[in-house]
Design a protein around this motif. Structure first.
Motif, PDB file in Angstrom:
ATOM      1  N   LYS A 284      75.137 -95.922 160.588  1.00  0.00           N
ATOM      2  CA  LYS A 284      75.233 -97.373 160.440  1.00  0.00           C
ATOM      3  C   LYS A 284      75.139 -97.791 158.977  1.00  0.00           C
ATOM      4  O   LYS A 284      75.882 -98.669 158.519  1.00  0.00           O
ATOM      5  N   THR A 285      74.230 -97.165 158.235  1.00  0.00           N
ATOM      6  CA  THR A 285      74.071 -97.496 156.817  1.00  0.00           C
ATOM      7  C   THR A 285      75.329 -97.151 156.027  1.00  0.00           C
ATOM      8  O   THR A 285      75.822 -97.942 155.220  1.00  0.00           O
TER       9      THR A 285
ATOM     10  N   ILE B 197      71.204 -93.991 162.497  1.00  0.00           N
ATOM     11  CA  ILE B 197      70.782 -94.868 161.394  1.00  0.00           C
ATOM     12  C   ILE B 197      71.583 -94.568 160.138  1.00  0.00           C
ATOM     13  O   ILE B 197      72.045 -95.471 159.430  1.00  0.00           O
ATOM     14  N   ILE B 198      71.759 -93.269 159.852  1.00  0.00           N
ATOM     15  CA  ILE B 198      72.540 -92.859 158.682  1.00  0.00           C
ATOM     16  C   ILE B 198      73.980 -93.335 158.815  1.00  0.00           C
ATOM     17  O   ILE B 198      74.586 -93.832 157.861  1.00  0.00           O
TER      18      ILE B 198
ATOM     19  N   ASN C 295      70.776 -89.497 147.012  1.00  0.00           N
ATOM     20  CA  ASN C 295      70.250 -90.132 148.227  1.00  0.00           C
ATOM     21  C   ASN C 295      69.726 -89.124 149.231  1.00  0.00           C
ATOM     22  O   ASN C 295      68.975 -89.468 150.143  1.00  0.00           O
TER      23      ASN C 295
ATOM     24  N   LYS D 106      78.286 -99.520 156.929  1.00  0.00           N
ATOM     25  CA  LYS D 106      78.207-100.828 156.269  1.00  0.00           C
ATOM     26  C   LYS D 106      78.731-100.747 154.843  1.00  0.00           C
ATOM     27  O   LYS D 106      79.420-101.651 154.370  1.00  0.00           O
ATOM     28  N   GLU D 107      78.426 -99.641 154.171  1.00  0.00           N
ATOM     29  CA  GLU D 107      78.925 -99.467 152.809  1.00  0.00           C
ATOM     30  C   GLU D 107      80.439 -99.298 152.801  1.00  0.00           C
ATOM     31  O   GLU D 107      81.131 -99.846 151.944  1.00  0.00           O
TER      32      GLU D 107
ATOM     33  N   GLU E 163      77.004 -89.197 148.192  1.00  0.00           N
ATOM     34  CA  GLU E 163      75.607 -89.277 148.623  1.00  0.00           C
ATOM     35  C   GLU E 163      74.757 -88.282 147.849  1.00  0.00           C
ATOM     36  O   GLU E 163      73.611 -88.583 147.481  1.00  0.00           O
TER      37      GLU E 163
END
Length: 256
Positions: free
Chosen positions: A10-11, A7-8, A88, A14-15, A83
């Motif tokens: 993919k996020t 999940i990390i 984050n 995308k950025e 990050e």
């Protein structure tokens, strides 16, 4: 852990895909293709024009590899530090996600973005091959790109790991040094022999630690052109990737 890292990744990916570097890469690939396809292109080696497809294909293959490694440094340098700068990490710690999963997901995003960028350049090289009437190299270029990806992935992963422990500037210097010594491994070997003495011994030790990225590039080129390759170089690079990935578990960062 795996799902959290995914999940990390993919996020973060995308950025990365929204960043302007990839658009610059696309423009560079088009320019590269134009220069290679142009009849007025004049590249010489040892005073002789390089006009044959095989020579040009090697030159452009080496250039794609070099640019891909440079972009791996650029795309991987700031991800993890930013990050933490944006705080984050708090969103991760409250979910009891381990640091290695967090850093691993971000590093994997860096690797994927770097390979995507290199893929754009490699696709331009494939179009060049077809334009020159050598479509027979297209199929072997697929596994050849996988071989080339080992080199670019190593640079990206190394920079990502260094950015966990060291300031951005220091991580960038380490990454650039490893990339230069790896990409120009053969030339550095010659310089080491010329240097001699303590300096030569220090350089010899550093070359022993840095994987032969140039050897991987040559192996990928030789595979694409139907020549034999040194398989042990691939296994050495896989081992180097495994060794560097251990830094994701060893290096820790203040959870702030």
């Amino acid at each position: 852990m795996k799902s959290s890292a995914g999940i990390i990744m993919k996020t973060a990916l995308k950025e990365r895909m929204r960043r302007k570097e990839l658009y610059i890469i696309a423009a560079l690939a088009i320019l590269l293709l134009f220069l290679c396809s142009s009849d007025v292109t004049s590249i010489t080696m040892n005073g002789e024009a390089v006009t044959g497809f095989k020579n040009m294909f090697w030159v452009m293959h080496a250039l794609v590899h070099f640019v891909g490694c440079v972009l791996a440094v650029v795309l991987s340098l700031h991800t993890i530090p930013k990050e933490y700068e944006r705080k984050n990490s708090h969103l991760v710690w409250v979910r009891n996600i381990r640091q290695e999963a967090y850093h691993g997901g971000l590093a994997l995003a860096n690797v994927c973005a770097s390979l995507w960028a290199a893929g754009i350049l490699y696709a331009a090289l494939a179009v060049y091959a077809v334009a020159k009437g050598h479509g027979e190299v297209l199929l072997p270029m697929i596994p050849a790109f996988l071989i080339l990806s080992l080199s670019i992935s190593f640079v990206s992963l190394f920079v990502s790991v260094m950015s966990i422990k060291f300031p951005v500037m220091a991580a960038g210097i380490f990454g650039a040094a490893v990339m230069v010594f790896g990409v120009f491994h053969g030339m550095m070997e010659l310089f080491k022999n010329m240097l001699g003495g303590l300096g030569g011994k220090c350089m010899s030790f550093f070359l022993f630690l840095v994987p032969d990225l140039n050897g991987i590039q040559n192996a990928a080129y030789r595979f694409a052109t139907g020549e034999g390759i040194k398989v042990h170089l691939v296994f050495v690079m896989l081992f180097a990737l495994w060794m560097v990935s251990l830094g994701l578990f060893v290096f820790r960062k203040k959870e702030a």
